[in-house]
Design a protein around this motif. Structure first.
Motif, PDB file in Angstrom:
ATOM      1  N   LEU A 191      39.916  39.939  24.647  1.00 21.97           N
ATOM      2  CA  LEU A 191      41.330  40.193  25.704  1.00 21.97           C
ATOM      3  C   LEU A 191      42.307  38.524  25.467  1.00 21.97           C
TER       4      LEU A 191
ATOM      5  N   GLU B 239      38.735  44.057  31.475  1.00 20.81           N
ATOM      6  CA  GLU B 239      40.194  43.338  31.507  1.00 20.81           C
ATOM      7  C   GLU B 239      40.447  43.215  33.015  1.00 20.81           C
TER       8      GLU B 239
ATOM      9  N   ARG C 218      42.598  39.664  33.671  1.00 20.14           N
ATOM     10  CA  ARG C 218      44.731  40.440  33.839  1.00 20.14           C
ATOM     11  C   ARG C 218      44.875  39.583  35.588  1.00 20.14           C
TER      12      ARG C 218
END
Length: 491
Positions: A405, A479, A483
């Motif tokens: 990521l 995730e 974010r």
């Protein structure tokens, strides 16, 4: 045996006031209810019991209870007893009149200068679980059923020596189990007589400082380095010199302090540098060992999460490179099992072991013997090794997901180049003009945890970045949490 309520009455009752005894008892109980000594829903003793315990007549106690009941301070349930009411008449009146006056401001407390500095810049976080708290393992995976069975069996008929103060540096069974594990897993040269069980790494560091460094002695510590080293050093009068980790590639002795007296202690994390993640080269290790022997220094090797290496060959300990090396090896079960266990260990050079055991018993009063025996059995039955194997697979998967990521959304340059394929956290690099403390605080306000890299430098010009722990985050949550972090990082 008197009840707690009877003790309270006997302490507060003032018979010389001239008031009737039942009124005195009423005032005493009412005051205890109002100041919280008898909290809401707590049970009062039966009138017969309180009368016997205080030497009053039962009628006196009944009159006091009846008055309290009539005024709403207590209530009775048939067959159950008398209980303090959830709300008192005063609280209802205060609600109607408005809030009560604020209490007078307490006089400021004067702390020692070092203590005030510690409190003003505290590093221990109030929250210790969740994305992306560094240094915390996935405690939900601990083999609690196996451990619970062992503990339950030990508690059924515990030997007296397991319930009193201990002496000798920890229970022999755990010292032997630790020594055997370290000989195999970390190439540590030791036997059980050299192992001392501590309540975590901080106690091991504290004991090393107290035993080997006098006030005004010089101590070297890695820069950047573990905040626990910094905090304990901050509370002493030692001269702290930085051992710059990022200068290792510049040649022999690069980054070492120049001038001044030789250090009494050198604190290092050679197998997985904290927090950057680099591995100290073999040449550098031998150089440091030679220096310690020549200068009469002691190296404290913190091997805090060495079990979690996900690729490549295991990195052996510095302690095991030489026979009778000038190294105090310290480790902990906080990273492999769970932090609340509060069990760590030291492997001491033979010349120091007996002295440290004596001082440890006098300074800290050893205990937790049943926990230590249970942990020794957990290791001996193979559960510990099996748990580490499972967690290596799990943590490697989570690390790869987080690293992916970072690369996808910020670019590979944001992953610290020294990060080895090991440990429980990654270092996310930030531009030098970004405020990593402000980013950490913004993310924390939205429920995402991290630690600012700049706080691990003693000097003010430390690099900017964030320590992101992945071990205690389920894959499905990595995730979404990342974010949130991205929103705080991007201007």
């Amino acid at each position: 045996m008197k009840s707690i309520c009877a003790d309270l009455v006997l302490q507060r009752l003032v018979p010389a006031t001239g008031a009737a005894l039942n009124r005195q008892l009423y005032d005493c109980l009412r005051g205890a209810i109002l100041d919280g000594s008898l909290p809401p829903s707590s049970a009062l003793p039966a009138s017969r019991d309180l009368a016997r315990e205080t030497g009053m007549s039962r009628n006196t106690v009944l009159h006091a209870y009846e008055q309290l009941r009539a005024e709403g301070y207590v209530h009775s349930r048939v067959g159950s007893g008398t209980f303090v009411a959830e709300t008192t008449p005063e609280s209802q009146l205060a609600t109607g009149r408005g809030a009560a006056a604020a209490p007078a401001r307490a006089a400021p407390v004067r702390l020692a200068r070092r203590a005030q500095a510690l409190v003003d810049d505290a590093s221990a976080a109030a929250r210790q679980w969740g994305a992306f708290m560094p240094g915390v393992p996935d405690v939900t995976q601990f083999p609690h059923r196996a451990f619970g069975r062992i503990v339950a069996r030990l508690w059924r008929d515990p030997a007296p020596e397991l319930l009193t103060y201990s002496h000798g540096g920890g229970h022999p069974a755990l010292r032997e189990a630790v020594a055997e594990h370290l000989r195999v897993a970390r190439a540590v040269r030791c036997d059980a007589d050299q192992v001392l069980i501590t309540e975590g790494v901080h106690q091991a560091i504290d004991l090393s400082l107290r035993m080997l460094a006098d006030p005004s002695d010089t101590v070297w510590v890695e820069e950047p380095g573990y905040w626990g080293f910094h905090k304990l050093l901050q509370m002493g009068a030692w001269r702290v010199r930085p051992l710059r980790v990022e200068a290792e590639g510049d040649g022999p002795g690069a980054g070492w302090p120049r001038g001044g007296s030789a250090p009494r202690l050198i604190f290092v994390t050679p197998s997985h540098q904290y927090p950057l993640g680099s591995v100290m080269s073999l040449a550098r290790r031998r150089e440091l060992l030679d220096f310690a022997r020549q200068s009469g220094s002691w190296i404290v090797e913190d091997d805090y999460d060495s079990e979690f290496r996900f690729a490549g060959r295991p990195i052996p300990s510095m302690q095991g490179l030489e026979d009778d090396s000038p190294v105090i090896y310290i480790g902990t079960f906080s990273k492999t099992l769970f932090p609340g266990l509060r069990v760590g260990y030291m492997v001491l050079p033979r010349a120091l072991a007996a002295h440290f055991r004596t001082a440890h018993a006098d300074l800290y009063r050893e205990g937790h013997a049943i926990t230590q025996v249970a942990l020794a059995e957990l290791i001996g039955q193979g559960h510990y090794a099996a748990h580490i194997r499972r967690m290596r697979v799990l943590y490697a998967r989570r690390r790869a997901l987080l690293a992916g990521l970072i690369g996808e959304h910020l670019g590979p340059d944001h992953l610290h180049p020294q990060a080895s394929n090991a440990g429980l956290h990654l270092v996310l690099r930030l531009p030098e003009d970004r405020d990593d403390v402000a980013i950490m605080e913004a993310a924390q306000a939205r429920g995402v945890l991290s630690r600012p890299l700049s706080r691990y430098y003693r000097r003010g010009d430390g690099r900017r970045g964030l320590l992101l722990g992945y071990a205690c985050v389920e894959e499905a949550n990595i995730e979404p949490a990342f974010r949130v972090l991205l929103d705080c990082i991007r201007p």
